[in-house]
Design a protein around this motif. Structure first.
Motif, short mmCIF file in Angstrom:
data_model
loop_
_atom_site.label_atom_id
_atom_site.label_comp_id
_atom_site.label_asym_id
_atom_site.label_seq_id
_atom_site.Cartn_x
_atom_site.Cartn_y
_atom_site.Cartn_z
N ARG A 133 12.02 2.80 9.68
CA ARG A 133 11.87 4.21 9.28
C ARG A 133 10.79 4.33 8.22
O ARG A 133 10.51 3.38 7.48
CB ARG A 133 13.17 4.74 8.66
CG ARG A 133 14.38 4.61 9.53
CD ARG A 133 14.54 5.77 10.49
NE ARG A 133 15.76 5.63 11.26
CZ ARG A 133 15.87 4.96 12.41
NH1 ARG A 133 14.82 4.37 12.92
NH2 ARG A 133 17.03 4.88 13.04
N GLU A 134 10.26 5.55 8.13
CA GLU A 134 9.35 5.85 7.03
C GLU A 134 10.09 6.81 6.11
O GLU A 134 10.65 7.82 6.58
CB GLU A 134 8.08 6.51 7.58
CG GLU A 134 6.99 6.65 6.56
CD GLU A 134 5.80 7.43 7.12
OE1 GLU A 134 4.73 6.84 7.24
OE2 GLU A 134 5.96 8.62 7.42
N CYS A 135 10.13 6.51 4.84
CA CYS A 135 10.88 7.32 3.88
C CYS A 135 10.31 8.74 3.81
O CYS A 135 9.09 8.90 3.71
CB CYS A 135 10.85 6.65 2.51
SG CYS A 135 11.65 7.65 1.24
N SER A 136 11.19 9.72 3.86
CA SER A 136 10.74 11.12 3.79
C SER A 136 10.25 11.48 2.39
O SER A 136 9.63 12.52 2.20
CB SER A 136 11.87 12.07 4.15
OG SER A 136 12.39 11.75 5.40
N GLY A 137 10.60 10.64 1.41
CA GLY A 137 10.20 10.95 0.03
C GLY A 137 8.91 10.27 -0.37
O GLY A 137 7.96 10.92 -0.79
N CYS A 138 8.85 8.95 -0.21
CA CYS A 138 7.70 8.21 -0.74
C CYS A 138 6.84 7.57 0.34
O CYS A 138 5.84 6.93 0.03
CB CYS A 138 8.18 7.14 -1.72
SG CYS A 138 9.07 5.79 -0.92
N TRP A 164 7.41 5.04 2.15
CA TRP A 164 7.57 3.60 2.33
C TRP A 164 8.28 3.34 3.64
O TRP A 164 9.07 4.16 4.10
CB TRP A 164 8.44 3.03 1.21
CG TRP A 164 7.62 2.57 0.06
CD1 TRP A 164 6.33 2.86 -0.20
CD2 TRP A 164 8.08 1.73 -1.00
NE1 TRP A 164 5.95 2.27 -1.37
CE2 TRP A 164 6.99 1.57 -1.86
CE3 TRP A 164 9.29 1.11 -1.28
CZ2 TRP A 164 7.08 0.80 -3.01
CZ3 TRP A 164 9.38 0.34 -2.42
CH2 TRP A 164 8.29 0.19 -3.27
N LEU A 165 8.01 2.14 4.18
CA LEU A 165 8.72 1.74 5.39
C LEU A 165 9.97 0.99 4.97
O LEU A 165 9.95 0.23 4.01
CB LEU A 165 7.82 0.84 6.23
CG LEU A 165 6.59 1.56 6.81
CD1 LEU A 165 5.56 0.56 7.23
CD2 LEU A 165 6.99 2.46 7.96
N PHE A 166 11.05 1.24 5.67
CA PHE A 166 12.29 0.52 5.36
C PHE A 166 13.10 0.32 6.62
O PHE A 166 12.81 0.91 7.66
CB PHE A 166 13.11 1.27 4.30
CG PHE A 166 13.66 2.60 4.77
CD1 PHE A 166 12.88 3.75 4.68
CD2 PHE A 166 14.94 2.70 5.29
CE1 PHE A 166 13.38 4.97 5.12
CE2 PHE A 166 15.44 3.92 5.72
CZ PHE A 166 14.66 5.07 5.63
N MET A 167 14.11 -0.53 6.51
CA MET A 167 14.98 -0.82 7.63
C MET A 167 16.25 0.00 7.45
O MET A 167 16.91 -0.10 6.42
CB MET A 167 15.29 -2.32 7.59
CG MET A 167 15.87 -2.86 8.84
SD MET A 167 14.91 -2.48 10.30
CE MET A 167 13.67 -3.71 10.18
N ASP A 168 16.54 0.84 8.40
CA ASP A 168 17.74 1.68 8.33
C ASP A 168 18.94 0.89 8.84
O ASP A 168 19.13 0.75 10.04
CB ASP A 168 17.52 2.95 9.17
CG ASP A 168 18.72 3.87 9.12
OD1 ASP A 168 19.69 3.54 8.41
OD2 ASP A 168 18.68 4.92 9.78
N LYS A 174 0.89 -1.15 0.00
CA LYS A 174 0.00 0.00 0.00
C LYS A 174 0.93 1.20 0.00
O LYS A 174 1.66 1.42 0.95
CB LYS A 174 -0.86 -0.01 1.26
CG LYS A 174 -2.07 0.87 1.16
CD LYS A 174 -2.98 0.56 2.33
CE LYS A 174 -4.28 1.31 2.25
NZ LYS A 174 -5.19 0.90 3.31
N VAL A 175 0.93 1.94 -1.08
CA VAL A 175 1.93 2.99 -1.21
C VAL A 175 1.31 4.37 -1.35
O VAL A 175 0.23 4.54 -1.91
CB VAL A 175 2.87 2.76 -2.43
CG1 VAL A 175 3.78 1.59 -2.18
CG2 VAL A 175 2.09 2.60 -3.70
#
Ligand SMILES: [Zn+2]
Length: 205
Positions: free
Chosen positions: A161-166, A168-172, A23-24
Motif C-alpha cells: 500500500r501507499e500511505c494516504s498521509g505521507c 510511504w510504501l508499507f505492507m498492510d 525517497k520520501v
C-alpha cells in the motif's frame, strides 16, 4: 542531511520497501526528498535495515574511500534499482500494471545477484551464501534485488500500500486489508485531526 535524521525515517517493514522509502514525500518540503545524498548514506541506511552488518559497513566505507569514481558508479546503480522499485511498488499499490522497463532493471540486478548465490555447509548447517562480495561496492544490490523479486512473486504483493498521509510504501498486515496509513499513530491521527478541522470549518459557515 544528518545521519540521525535518516534513522528517524526507518520503519522496519519489508527491507525492499524500506529501501524505497529512502525517497520520501515530505509534505513540508515539496516535492520528493531524497535521503540518499551519497554512498555513505546508503550504507548507513542499509545497516539500519539489517541488510548490512557492522563489519560490512566498515569494509564498504573503507573501500569507498579508495576510489571515488567507482563509489559514485555504485551509488548510481543503487539509485537506479531503488527508483525502479519505487515505480514497481507504487504501480502495484495503485492496482496498475508496472512497465516492462522496471522489470528489465530489476532482472538485470537479479541476474547479477544469482551469479553470487551458492549453498554452503558449515557447523551451523547448510545455508544460502553470497560469494565474491570482497572488493564489490554494490553487492548490497543482490539481497535487495532478491527480496524485491520474492515479494513481487508472493501472495503478499497484494498487500503493498501507499500511505494516504505521507505516501510511504508499507505492507498492510491488517486482517481486512483496508489499512490506509503507514502508521495509525502518526499519519492516521494527522488525517483524523485534519478531517475534524475541515468539519469544524464547515459548521461555522
Ligand atoms: Zn504515512
Amino acid at each position: 542531511m544528518m545521519m540521525t535524521d535518516i534513522y528517524a525515517y526507518v520503519k522496519y517493514s519489508d527491507p525492499c520497501l524500506d529501501f524505497v522509502n529512502s525517497k520520501v514525500w515530505n509534505t513540508r518540503i515539496e516535492p520528493f526528498t531524497d535521503l540518499f545524498s551519497g554512498y555513505e548514506d546508503v550504507v548507513h541506511w542499509l545497516r539500519q535495515l539489517n541488510i548490512l552488518g557492522d563489519t560490512d559497513v566498515e569494509s564498504l566505507l573503507q573501500l569507498a574511500k579508495k576510489d571515488a569514481r567507482e563509489t559514485q558508479k555504485a551509488f548510481e546503480k543503487i539509485i537506479t534499482l531503488r527508483d525502479a522499485n519505487y515505480r514497481l511498488f507504487t504501480a502495484i499499490a495503485h492496482q496498475q500494471t508496472p512497465s516492462n522497463k522496471e522489470f528489465e532493471i530489476l532482472n538485470h540486478y537479479l541476474q547479477e545477484a544469482m551469479r553470487h548465490r551458492i549453498v554452503t555447509s558449515s557447523t551451523e548447517g547448510i545455508r544460502w551464501t553470497w560469494i565474491n562480495k570482497e572488493g564489490s561496492l554494490d553487492w548490497m544490490l543482490w539481497p535487495l534485488a532478491l527480496s524485491t523479486a520474492e515479494l513481487l512473486t508472493s501472495d503478499r504483493v497484494q498487500r503493498i500500500r501507499e500511505c494516504s498521509g505521507c505516501y510511504w510504501l508499507f505492507m498492510d498486515n491488517s486482517r481486512n486489508g483496508m489499512r490506509r496509513w503507514c502508521d495509525m499513530k502518526t499519519c492516521g491521527n494527522r488525517a483524523k485531526a485534519h478531517r475534524h478541522y475541515e468539519r469544524a470549518k464547515i459548521s461555522k459557515i
